[in-house]
Design an enzyme around this catalytic site. Structure first.
Site, mmCIF file in Angstrom:
data_model
loop_
_atom_site.group_PDB
_atom_site.id
_atom_site.type_symbol
_atom_site.label_atom_id
_atom_site.label_comp_id
_atom_site.label_asym_id
_atom_site.label_seq_id
_atom_site.Cartn_x
_atom_site.Cartn_y
_atom_site.Cartn_z
ATOM 1 N N PHE A 1 -5.622 4.259 14.052
ATOM 2 C CA PHE A 1 -5.850 5.246 12.998
ATOM 3 C C PHE A 1 -6.976 4.759 12.099
ATOM 4 O O PHE A 1 -7.199 3.551 11.977
ATOM 5 C CB PHE A 1 -4.578 5.442 12.155
ATOM 6 N N LYS B 1 8.220 -18.009 -9.349
ATOM 7 C CA LYS B 1 7.638 -16.783 -9.894
ATOM 8 C C LYS B 1 6.399 -17.138 -10.731
ATOM 9 O O LYS B 1 6.462 -18.051 -11.578
ATOM 10 C CB LYS B 1 8.694 -16.091 -10.758
ATOM 11 N N ASN C 1 0.853 -1.193 0.000
ATOM 12 C CA ASN C 1 0.000 0.000 0.000
ATOM 13 C C ASN C 1 0.885 1.238 0.000
ATOM 14 O O ASN C 1 2.107 1.136 0.068
ATOM 15 C CB ASN C 1 -0.968 -0.024 1.188
ATOM 16 N N LYS D 1 -15.090 2.141 14.541
ATOM 17 C CA LYS D 1 -13.796 1.480 14.788
ATOM 18 C C LYS D 1 -13.404 1.593 16.260
ATOM 19 O O LYS D 1 -12.851 0.667 16.835
ATOM 20 C CB LYS D 1 -12.694 2.079 13.907
ATOM 21 N N LYS E 1 -12.936 -1.960 17.942
ATOM 22 C CA LYS E 1 -11.566 -2.358 18.280
ATOM 23 C C LYS E 1 -11.243 -2.102 19.754
ATOM 24 O O LYS E 1 -10.125 -2.367 20.191
ATOM 25 C CB LYS E 1 -10.574 -1.654 17.353
ATOM 26 N N ASP F 1 -5.125 -5.885 5.243
ATOM 27 C CA ASP F 1 -6.276 -6.620 5.784
ATOM 28 C C ASP F 1 -6.333 -8.029 5.203
ATOM 29 O O ASP F 1 -6.971 -8.911 5.768
ATOM 30 C CB ASP F 1 -7.573 -5.879 5.446
#
Ligand code: CTP
Length: 395
Positions: free
Chosen positions: A321, A288, A209, A335, A339, A278
């Site tokens: 975050f 490969k 990411n 959240k 959490k 996630d």
């Protein structure tokens, strides 16, 4: 806020003086009011005009120069400054301040100030290791002066070793973290995660990411500056290692999870700033993957580290975050509950010039009873604000 801060940059006569040009430029771009005092020797390496142009303020060199209209203000720099940053700091300058010698404008002003003073030494390795220089550094540290450790590497004199000035970006972030900090996390252990995890697909590819790690590194630096013992569990980033921090490098979400739980018990505060994947591939191809027309990847869920921490009945203060593109507050509040954390720092990833690779961010700090909107500021300032909220519940 940095725009209310006056930072005086002291430039001394070392070959690394050219790097202080970028330090001044970066601080100015971040909004600080920057003044420069140079030693006579520094002017042999860089022209005062360069600093004058970048800082938009007159540069002082000569203690006995004719008074100009602006001099009155400059004489009061020792009082006006919120911080002095000496970059590069030569053995000579360190030695003078350590021994009370004030024979030029820089040493005089440093000794007359009650502001925070931070030195960023740069010199030949043997000079840096010389016991007289080291004793002077210890003496200054005992008096409350701060130091940015020099890097190891190739030195201008052709030798290798410790003595290199760190990258300007590193100097700026360490200095700001120190400038903003109150010393209120002494004796506390803080764990911060940072960066974006990488999930292997085959021996050459991974799913990743766009996290730069800057927010997490800013948190680690601020925690350190506020006196905490800091562990930084970092997924790959291009950032320099913050000094004085126990850094543990990981790549995958699973590795990060393992390391977080290894260190959890001893922490007082845990901040999950990392962009943890996630999902991870169901299996990693041994060889490969060769191309075909279309490729379907099967992914499985990773452990939600923050949720596991929240539900583990640990004693720590937990901060997570939430990077959201819509319904910022609503999603972040969900959240917070799901959490079981103390704070969710929500940021809108659609906001301009904030998020990912930017040095700036704009967030809402959400707790059970409160929502604090923090206007656009540097990531270090945001980090500082987050710790101020954490400290309130620590107390
Ligand atoms: N996080 C975590 N472990 C994961 C995924 C996320 O600990 N496997 C943490 C992040 O470090 C961050 C917080 O959870 O502090 C929020 O992550 P985010 O990806 O925004 O939220 P999700 O819970 O994954 O929800 P969604 O992707 O649906 O928005």
């Amino acid at each position: 806020m940095l725009k209310d801060k006056t930072i005086v940059i002291g430039v001394t006569g070392g070959i690394a003086a050219y790097k202080s040009v970028e330090v001044v430029s970066r601080l100015k771009k971040l909004g600080a009011n920057v003044h420069v005092i140079m030693t006579e020797a520094a002017t042999k390496f860089v022209q005062p005009l360069t600093f004058r142009s970048l800082s938009h303020n007159p540069v002082i060199v000569d203690m006995f120069a004719e008074l100009q209209s602006w001099d009155v203000e400059h004489i009061s720099l020792a009082e006006k400054a919120d911080m002095f940053l000496v970059v590069p700091a030569t053995a000579n300058l360190i030695g003078k301040v350590a021994n009370g010698i004030a024979d030029d404008m820089l040493t005089t002003t440093i000794m007359a100030t009650t502001a925070k003073v931070i030195f960023s030494p740069a010199m030949n390795v043997n000079m840096y290791q010389n016991s007289i220089v080291q004793k002077n550094i210890v003496r200054l540290k005992e008096e409350g002066y701060r130091f940015i450790e020099p890097d190891k590497g190739y030195l201008a004199c052709g030798t290798e070793g410790k003595g290199r000035l760190p990258a300007p970006e590193e100097i700026v972030t360490s200095a700001i973290a120190y400038l903003l900090s109150s010393f209120d996390l002494v004796g506390k252990k803080v764990l911060v995660t940072a960066g974006g995890t990488q999930e292997d697909l085959d021996p050459v590819r991974y799913l990743g990411n766009r996290s730069s790690g800057k927010m997490g590194y800013a948190l680690a630096k601020v925690a350190k500056a506020r006196g905490a013992e800091v562990t930084l569990i970092s997924a790959p980033t291009k950032l320099n290692k913050p000094s004085g921090v126990n850094i543990i490098n990981v790549r995958t979400a699973a590795e990060m999870c393992q390391q977080v739980f290894k260190y959890q018990a001893e922490q007082d505060i845990i901040i999950m700033a990392a962009a943890v994947a996630d999902y991870t591939p169901q299996s990693i191809a041994k060889n490969k993957i060769k191309k075909s027309n279309n490729l379907t990847l099967e992914l499985k869920r990773t452990t939600d580290i923050l949720a596991e921490l929240g539900n583990s009945n640990g004693e720590q203060i937990l901060v997570g975050f939430a990077a959201e593109s819509d319904n910022l507050i609503e999603n972040a509040q969900q959240k917070l509950k799901r959490k079981v954390v103390d704070f969710i720092v929500a940021n809108n990833i659609r906001a301009e010039d904030t998020g990912f690779a930017s040095d700036f961010n704009q967030v809402v700090i959400i707790s059970k009873d409160d929502q604090i909107e923090v206007a656009k500021a540097t990531k270090l300032e945001i980090a500082d604000r987050i710790f101020s909220e954490v400290v309130k519940i620590l107390d």
